[in-house]
Every structure is written in structure tokens, then in C-alpha cells.
Scaffold this active site. Sequence first.
Site, PDB file in Angstrom:
ATOM      1  N   SER A 228       1.048  -1.145  -0.081  1.00  0.00           N
ATOM      2  CA  SER A 228       0.062   0.002  -0.059  1.00  0.00           C
ATOM      3  C   SER A 228       0.864   1.351  -0.042  1.00  0.00           C
ATOM      4  CB  SER A 228      -0.918  -0.228   1.296  1.00  0.00           C
ATOM      5  OG  SER A 228      -1.540   1.117   1.449  1.00  0.00           O
TER       6      SER A 228
ATOM      7  N   LYS B  35      -1.059  -0.850  -4.456  1.00  0.00           N
ATOM      8  CA  LYS B  35      -2.256  -0.062  -4.123  1.00  0.00           C
ATOM      9  C   LYS B  35      -1.872   1.073  -3.865  1.00  0.00           C
ATOM     10  CE  LYS B  35      -4.660   0.079   0.302  1.00  0.00           C
ATOM     11  NZ  LYS B  35      -5.290  -0.984   1.519  1.00  0.00           N
TER      12      LYS B  35
ATOM     13  N   LYS C  29      -2.470   4.905  -2.608  1.00  0.00           N
ATOM     14  CA  LYS C  29      -3.520   5.787  -1.714  1.00  0.00           C
ATOM     15  C   LYS C  29      -3.791   7.069  -2.643  1.00  0.00           C
ATOM     16  CE  LYS C  29      -3.678   3.972   2.524  1.00  0.00           C
ATOM     17  NZ  LYS C  29      -5.224   3.281   2.944  1.00  0.00           N
TER      18      LYS C  29
ATOM     19  N   ASP D 135      -6.938   3.281  -3.207  1.00  0.00           N
ATOM     20  CA  ASP D 135      -7.426   3.338  -2.136  1.00  0.00           C
ATOM     21  C   ASP D 135      -7.864   4.636  -1.759  1.00  0.00           C
ATOM     22  OD1 ASP D 135      -8.636   3.158   0.394  1.00  0.00           O
ATOM     23  OD2 ASP D 135      -6.872   1.985   1.206  1.00  0.00           O
TER      24      ASP D 135
ATOM     25  N   GLU E 178     -10.795   0.754  -3.840  1.00  0.00           N
ATOM     26  CA  GLU E 178     -11.116   0.520  -2.427  1.00  0.00           C
ATOM     27  C   GLU E 178     -11.804   2.118  -1.974  1.00  0.00           C
ATOM     28  OE1 GLU E 178      -7.820  -1.102  -0.354  1.00  0.00           O
ATOM     29  OE2 GLU E 178      -8.704  -0.731   1.597  1.00  0.00           O
TER      30      GLU E 178
ATOM     31  N   ASP F 275     -14.029  -1.207   2.294  1.00  0.00           N
ATOM     32  CA  ASP F 275     -13.156  -1.265   3.594  1.00  0.00           C
ATOM     33  C   ASP F 275     -14.025  -0.469   4.712  1.00  0.00           C
ATOM     34  OD1 ASP F 275     -11.152  -0.941   5.583  1.00  0.00           O
ATOM     35  OD2 ASP F 275      -9.764   0.022   4.273  1.00  0.00           O
TER      36      ASP F 275
ATOM     37  N   LYS G 270     -10.522  -6.900   7.950  1.00  0.00           N
ATOM     38  CA  LYS G 270      -9.392  -6.638   9.022  1.00  0.00           C
ATOM     39  C   LYS G 270      -9.837  -6.683  10.489  1.00  0.00           C
ATOM     40  CE  LYS G 270      -7.524  -2.391   6.397  1.00  0.00           C
ATOM     41  NZ  LYS G 270      -7.715  -0.870   6.679  1.00  0.00           N
TER      42      LYS G 270
ATOM     43  N   GLY H 207      -4.548  -4.423   6.219  1.00  0.00           N
ATOM     44  CA  GLY H 207      -3.897  -4.059   7.350  1.00  0.00           C
ATOM     45  C   GLY H 207      -4.051  -2.628   7.935  1.00  0.00           C
TER      46      GLY H 207
HETATM   47  O1  OSB Z   1      -7.364   1.995   4.267  1.00  0.00           O
HETATM   48  O2  OSB Z   1      -6.451   0.088   4.123  1.00  0.00           O
HETATM   49  C1  OSB Z   1      -6.482   1.230   4.629  1.00  0.00           C
HETATM   50  C2  OSB Z   1      -3.520   1.569   7.180  1.00  0.00           C
HETATM   51  C3  OSB Z   1      -4.092   2.361   8.274  1.00  0.00           C
HETATM   52  C4  OSB Z   1      -5.553   2.503   8.071  1.00  0.00           C
HETATM   53  C5  OSB Z   1      -6.369   2.103   6.872  1.00  0.00           C
HETATM   54  C6  OSB Z   1      -5.785   1.606   5.986  1.00  0.00           C
HETATM   55  C7  OSB Z   1      -4.044   1.542   5.977  1.00  0.00           C
HETATM   56  C8  OSB Z   1      -3.382   0.810   4.896  1.00  0.00           C
HETATM   57  C9  OSB Z   1      -2.066   0.269   5.502  1.00  0.00           C
HETATM   58  O3  OSB Z   1      -3.528   0.720   3.821  1.00  0.00           O
HETATM   59  C10 OSB Z   1      -2.069  -1.279   4.833  1.00  0.00           C
HETATM   60  C11 OSB Z   1      -0.689  -1.827   5.560  1.00  0.00           C
HETATM   61  O4  OSB Z   1      -1.129  -2.290   6.762  1.00  0.00           O
HETATM   62  O5  OSB Z   1       0.089  -2.754   5.072  1.00  0.00           O
HETATM   63 MG    MG Z   2      -8.497   0.790   2.798  1.00  0.00          MG
END
Ligand code: OSB
Ligand code: MG
Length: 396
Positions: free
Chosen positions: A161, A187, A189, A214, A238, A263, A287, A315
Site C-alpha cells: 500500500s 495499491k 492511496k 484506495d 477501495e 473497507d 481487517k 492491514g
Molecule cells: O485503508 O487500508 C487502509 C492503514 C491504516 C488505516 C487504513 C488503511 C491502511 C493501509 C495500510 O492501507 C496497509 C498495511 O497495513 O500494510
Molecule cells: Mg483501505
Amino acid sequence: MLPSTADPDVIPARHEHAAALEAAIWPARADVFMLSLPMVRTFRSAYGRSAGRKRLIVVRLEDRDGIAGWGEAPIADRPRYGTDTAESTWSALTDLLLPSVVGVSFPGPAQVTSTWADLMGQHYAKNAVESAAWAIASAKLDVPLARLWGAVRDAVPVGESFPICDTPEQLLAEVDARLREGFGRIKLKIAPGWDVTAAAAVAEAFPGVPLSVDANCGYALDSGPWAELDDLGLVMIEQPLAGDALIEMSQLQQQLRTPLCLDESASTYNTTRTALALGAGRIVNIKPPRLGGLLPSMAVHDLCLREQVPAWCGGMLETGIGRGFNLALAALPGFTLHSDMSPARLFYDQDLVEPTFDIRPDGTIAVPTQPGNGFPVVPERVAAAAIRRWSTDTRA
Ligand code: OSB
Ligand code: MG
């Protein structure tokens, strides 16, 4: 090639099976640690920039037999992704959850979780205590968690990510470095101002690599670059809209070929079921901290299998304590897409477990085979990072 979604008729429900598991648990002592860990890089998403240090909470349960289990609450400093905070999670653990668990004997992990069945929310706290209980059960039975839960694979394909960067060049360099390490899915952000251009640059530079974005609730139905994103051939978008905007998510999904992934919208089992029934998404990010534990996560996993909805394990920047549970979970049959499982070295200068895990050249991470916590927790590192402690001991 990833396995296709398994046939639900031949796979027994994981939640029922796990909830029926017998492993006597009698916690005699509980310790809660508020940690502050320095981050090796800031993590930037539609929610803003993470600070230079991250607080997180770690729970240790010690059974009367002397066996210890650890769990993690990967809380954020500000309640942007969810409503829980470090302080609310601390309060839920020390005031509500642990006093009803310590000094009580339980036939198995499911009965530990029934002590809080009447309590709303507090998902991070519930997940941390349930995790510790599962680690004790697994250690007592001398069976690794993945096997207890009905794993079908011993390695989990992982993606990375990528936080929002200052420039596309910086992003391309980071993506290149991770692809060389073996990560099999990218992925990004995204947020208004960092979306189509960034995604198109990655798609062009690394053709054929599975790419998703995402949005962390950062857009409105009538304000996103939906047509442009839809033309990029993304594996998924996402959480484009607010977590509770299920009707709008469903309207957006009808306009797009690209699957939307739930999510923030997958906040509970019932909400996830409602979202899928409304067509608000076609993929689910599972999650445990967001859903309030491993058993609720297995219930959502079973739902996805039944409905033939692809799932993957998300995660929240967990250390090796939380990732140990996520890896065992991601070994279940319904997890058919790459999981977010970057090793702790990408966030922290030191993990809380030793040995920790890392990605292998084939793009997978091995599912832990050790009974109890998947990776050995180093109590000295937890103690060294603790800025606050709480404990209760029925033998004292
Ligand atoms: O939206 O998936 C998410 C981390 C903290 C809160 C939300 C998200 C995330 C990540 C991190 O995208 C992914 C990871 O832990 O490797
Ligand atoms: Mg997410």
C-alpha cells in the site's frame, strides 16, 4: 496464479468450526501496554499525514498454566479511519473487557468473546483480547493458528500500500523498489489532487502488474474522476465514498466496470452483508481490528465464500504481533486476492517480534507454523517502547 474462489459447498464454515473449538483458557493476569514507536516514514492518505511516532496498544494475557498470549490494537492517533482512539481503546480494555476475563475460566476462545457480546463498538480492544486468547488456545493445543482455523495455503500473496508522495517520480521509485522485492500488487492511496495522474503513471511504467487504488472515503459520488479511473483497468477501487454511504456506493458501482472494494463500509458482519446485498461493492477487505476480532472476520470470510465475493486481508500498519494473526487468517480459502501485509521494517525501525517475517522472492509471505503467537514476541522491546502500563493479577 492465485487460487479461484473456493466452492462453498465443499468448504465448511470457518466461523462455526472456530467458535466450537475447545481449549481451556483461564487468564490469571493481564497486562496492557501503550506504546509509542518511531516511524521510519510518514504514511499519507486521504486522511492526512501520520505523525513521526505512532501509538499502539499491546495486550498480554497470562494463563493460570503460565502460557502467555499477545494481541495488538493498531489504533491511530486521531479517529479518522474509525471512531476508536488510543484513549478510548485503553479505557475499553482496562475498564470493560479485561476485568470480565481475568480470573474466569473459559472452555474456548469463543466464550471469551461472549463476555462482551452486549457491548457495542470497541473493535480494536475486542480484537486485541480475542487475539491473545487465540494465541493461548493455539499454544495449549500445540497447533498453529492457521491449522486451527482451517487454512488451505501455507503462503500468502502480498501487495504493498503506497502512501501519497510529493512527486510521481518519488512514487515510481518506491514502486520499483517494492516490485523488485517481490510484491505482486500495487495499491496507491489516492485523494483529490493525487489520483488519475499518479495511477496512470504507475500503469504505464509497470504494465501488467495488478494495480488498485484506495480512496479512504475521500470523494463524493458526483466529484470523483470515475470515468478516467475506470479506464485504467484497475483490480479495484477501495472505499471511494464515505463508509456509511452504501446507496451512493451502489450507484457508483453501477456506473463502473471496475469492482469497488469495501473497507470502511465493512464495519460489522451485518453492515457488510447489507452493503453486498445493495451492490455497494464486489470485493471485501477483511481487517480483524476494524471488525472487532478474528471470529467476526471469519464470519465475514464465510459470507464472502457463500456469495462468491473475492476477499483479501487488509492491514493497519500492524507490527509482527498483529500481522501474525492476519497471516493465519489470510490462509483461509476465501482470501483470493493479494493481502496488505508489508513487513514492519517498512514502517518501524524495529519489530516487536524476533524473528520477524519478510516477503520472499516469489511474492508471498510464509504463514507462521509456530503454535501460539505466529512470531515470538520480545517482551523487552514491548517494555522499552511502553509509555503507560496497566496490569491486573488474580494471584497477587
Ligand atoms: O485503508 O487500508 C487502509 C492503514 C491504516 C488505516 C487504513 C488503511 C491502511 C493501509 C495500510 O492501507 C496497509 C498495511 O497495513 O500494510
Ligand atoms: Mg483501505
